[in-house]
Design a protein around this motif. Sequence first.
Motif, PDB file in Angstrom:
ATOM      1  N   LEU A 117      12.606  50.524 -44.362  1.00 32.08           N
ATOM      2  CA  LEU A 117      13.190  51.469 -45.286  1.00 32.08           C
ATOM      3  C   LEU A 117      13.220  50.902 -46.697  1.00 32.08           C
ATOM      4  CD1 LEU A 117      14.588  54.201 -45.618  1.00 32.08           C
ATOM      5  CD2 LEU A 117      16.729  53.082 -45.069  1.00 32.08           C
ATOM      6  N   GLY A 118      13.343  49.586 -46.821  1.00 35.61           N
ATOM      7  CA  GLY A 118      13.468  48.959 -48.133  1.00 35.61           C
ATOM      8  C   GLY A 118      12.340  49.284 -49.089  1.00 35.61           C
ATOM      9  N   SER A 119      11.139  49.427 -48.573  1.00 35.01           N
ATOM     10  CA  SER A 119      10.007  49.715 -49.463  1.00 35.01           C
ATOM     11  C   SER A 119      10.076  51.125 -50.053  1.00 35.01           C
ATOM     12  CB  SER A 119       8.691  49.535 -48.715  1.00 35.01           C
ATOM     13  OG  SER A 119       8.621  50.440 -47.624  1.00 35.01           O
ATOM     14  N   PHE A 120      10.926  51.978 -49.504  1.00 40.51           N
ATOM     15  CA  PHE A 120      11.067  53.341 -50.013  1.00 40.51           C
ATOM     16  C   PHE A 120      12.232  53.482 -50.987  1.00 40.51           C
ATOM     17  CE2 PHE A 120       9.005  53.850 -45.905  1.00 40.51           C
ATOM     18  CZ  PHE A 120       7.880  54.576 -46.289  1.00 40.51           C
ATOM     19  N   LEU A 121      13.022  52.438 -51.163  1.00 46.95           N
ATOM     20  CA  LEU A 121      14.195  52.506 -52.025  1.00 46.95           C
ATOM     21  C   LEU A 121      13.921  51.873 -53.375  1.00 46.95           C
ATOM     22  CD1 LEU A 121      16.944  51.588 -49.432  1.00 46.95           C
ATOM     23  CD2 LEU A 121      16.257  53.860 -50.201  1.00 46.95           C
ATOM     24  N   SER A 122      14.628  52.302 -54.379  1.00 50.45           N
ATOM     25  CA  SER A 122      14.483  51.766 -55.729  1.00 50.45           C
ATOM     26  C   SER A 122      15.080  50.373 -55.828  1.00 50.45           C
ATOM     27  CB  SER A 122      15.197  52.687 -56.733  1.00 50.45           C
ATOM     28  OG  SER A 122      14.617  53.956 -56.725  1.00 50.45           O
ATOM     29  N   GLY A 123      14.512  49.549 -56.680  1.00 50.69           N
ATOM     30  CA  GLY A 123      15.083  48.234 -56.951  1.00 50.69           C
ATOM     31  C   GLY A 123      16.369  48.361 -57.745  1.00 50.69           C
ATOM     32  N   PHE A 124      17.296  47.477 -57.498  1.00 48.82           N
ATOM     33  CA  PHE A 124      18.591  47.474 -58.173  1.00 48.82           C
ATOM     34  C   PHE A 124      18.591  46.376 -59.220  1.00 48.82           C
ATOM     35  CE2 PHE A 124      22.959  45.707 -58.297  1.00 48.82           C
ATOM     36  CZ  PHE A 124      23.595  46.792 -58.866  1.00 48.82           C
ATOM     37  N   HIS A 125      18.986  46.706 -60.466  1.00 50.61           N
ATOM     38  CA  HIS A 125      18.957  45.756 -61.570  1.00 50.61           C
ATOM     39  C   HIS A 125      20.321  45.540 -62.199  1.00 50.61           C
ATOM     40  CE1 HIS A 125      14.614  45.655 -61.313  1.00 50.61           C
ATOM     41  NE2 HIS A 125      14.650  46.965 -61.242  1.00 50.61           N
ATOM     42  N   GLY A 126      21.382  45.763 -61.424  1.00 51.88           N
ATOM     43  CA  GLY A 126      22.716  45.475 -61.910  1.00 51.88           C
ATOM     44  C   GLY A 126      23.447  46.698 -62.426  1.00 51.88           C
ATOM     45  N   ILE A 127      24.593  46.427 -63.009  1.00 46.49           N
ATOM     46  CA  ILE A 127      25.480  47.463 -63.525  1.00 46.49           C
ATOM     47  C   ILE A 127      25.443  47.438 -65.047  1.00 46.49           C
ATOM     48  CG2 ILE A 127      27.878  48.268 -63.636  1.00 46.49           C
ATOM     49  CD1 ILE A 127      26.701  48.481 -60.844  1.00 46.49           C
ATOM     50  N   GLN A 128      25.304  48.601 -65.638  1.00 42.27           N
ATOM     51  CA  GLN A 128      25.322  48.735 -67.089  1.00 42.27           C
ATOM     52  C   GLN A 128      26.563  49.538 -67.488  1.00 42.27           C
ATOM     53  OE1 GLN A 128      23.071  47.208 -69.023  1.00 42.27           O
ATOM     54  NE2 GLN A 128      22.091  46.452 -67.166  1.00 42.27           N
ATOM     55  N   THR A 129      27.218  49.142 -68.555  1.00 39.05           N
ATOM     56  CA  THR A 129      28.377  49.878 -69.055  1.00 39.05           C
ATOM     57  C   THR A 129      28.001  50.595 -70.342  1.00 39.05           C
ATOM     58  OG1 THR A 129      29.860  48.229 -68.097  1.00 39.05           O
ATOM     59  CG2 THR A 129      30.794  49.688 -69.756  1.00 39.05           C
ATOM     60  N   VAL A 130      28.218  51.904 -70.359  1.00 41.49           N
ATOM     61  CA  VAL A 130      27.918  52.740 -71.521  1.00 41.49           C
ATOM     62  C   VAL A 130      29.149  53.594 -71.781  1.00 41.49           C
ATOM     63  CG1 VAL A 130      26.429  54.541 -72.474  1.00 41.49           C
ATOM     64  CG2 VAL A 130      25.464  52.805 -70.931  1.00 41.49           C
ATOM     65  N   ALA A 131      29.713  53.455 -72.970  1.00 42.24           N
ATOM     66  CA  ALA A 131      30.899  54.236 -73.363  1.00 42.24           C
ATOM     67  C   ALA A 131      31.991  54.158 -72.298  1.00 42.24           C
ATOM     68  CB  ALA A 131      30.511  55.680 -73.655  1.00 42.24           C
ATOM     69  N   ASP A 132      32.292  52.956 -71.868  1.00 43.96           N
ATOM     70  CA  ASP A 132      33.354  52.694 -70.884  1.00 43.96           C
ATOM     71  C   ASP A 132      33.092  53.287 -69.502  1.00 43.96           C
ATOM     72  OD1 ASP A 132      34.844  51.195 -72.709  1.00 43.96           O
ATOM     73  OD2 ASP A 132      35.851  52.975 -73.478  1.00 43.96           O
ATOM     74  N   GLN A 133      31.862  53.668 -69.203  1.00 47.67           N
ATOM     75  CA  GLN A 133      31.482  54.155 -67.873  1.00 47.67           C
ATOM     76  C   GLN A 133      30.464  53.181 -67.287  1.00 47.67           C
ATOM     77  OE1 GLN A 133      32.453  57.026 -66.084  1.00 47.67           O
ATOM     78  NE2 GLN A 133      34.056  57.128 -67.624  1.00 47.67           N
ATOM     79  N   CYS A 134      30.602  52.861 -66.015  1.00 50.45           N
ATOM     80  CA  CYS A 134      29.677  51.941 -65.343  1.00 50.45           C
ATOM     81  C   CYS A 134      28.599  52.734 -64.608  1.00 50.45           C
ATOM     82  CB  CYS A 134      30.429  51.067 -64.359  1.00 50.45           C
ATOM     83  SG  CYS A 134      31.570  49.941 -65.161  1.00 50.45           S
ATOM     84  N   TYR A 135      27.360  52.283 -64.761  1.00 53.72           N
ATOM     85  CA  TYR A 135      26.223  52.922 -64.121  1.00 53.72           C
ATOM     86  C   TYR A 135      25.354  51.864 -63.459  1.00 53.72           C
ATOM     87  CZ  TYR A 135      27.432  56.835 -67.143  1.00 53.72           C
ATOM     88  OH  TYR A 135      28.086  57.843 -67.789  1.00 53.72           O
TER      89      TYR A 135
END
Length: 81
Positions: free
Chosen positions: A1-19
């Motif tokens: 299943l891993g080959s079908f999922l997007s890579g994760f590159h961490g958490i980004q904070t924009v205007a006090d919201q985490c993405y």
Amino acid sequence: LGSFLSGFHGIQTVADQCYMELDCAIHGMRRPIAQLDIKIGLKTWEDDAPAEKIARAKKSFDAFYKDSSAKDGFRVCGMSA
């Protein structure tokens, strides 16, 4: 299943919201038509939900997902390409 999922590159904070920063799941596809339904987290109710709704949601979650990867807070509900 891993080959079908997007890579994760961490958490980004924009205007006090985490993405989460993820790779584009359809990059490199020709005429992509893809859908992916991912559920992240164990909480399925709003912060101001009544106690009864929280209790129902917890009971439902335990009944359906206690033996799956959802108990770890990550679940792929559906995918089509």
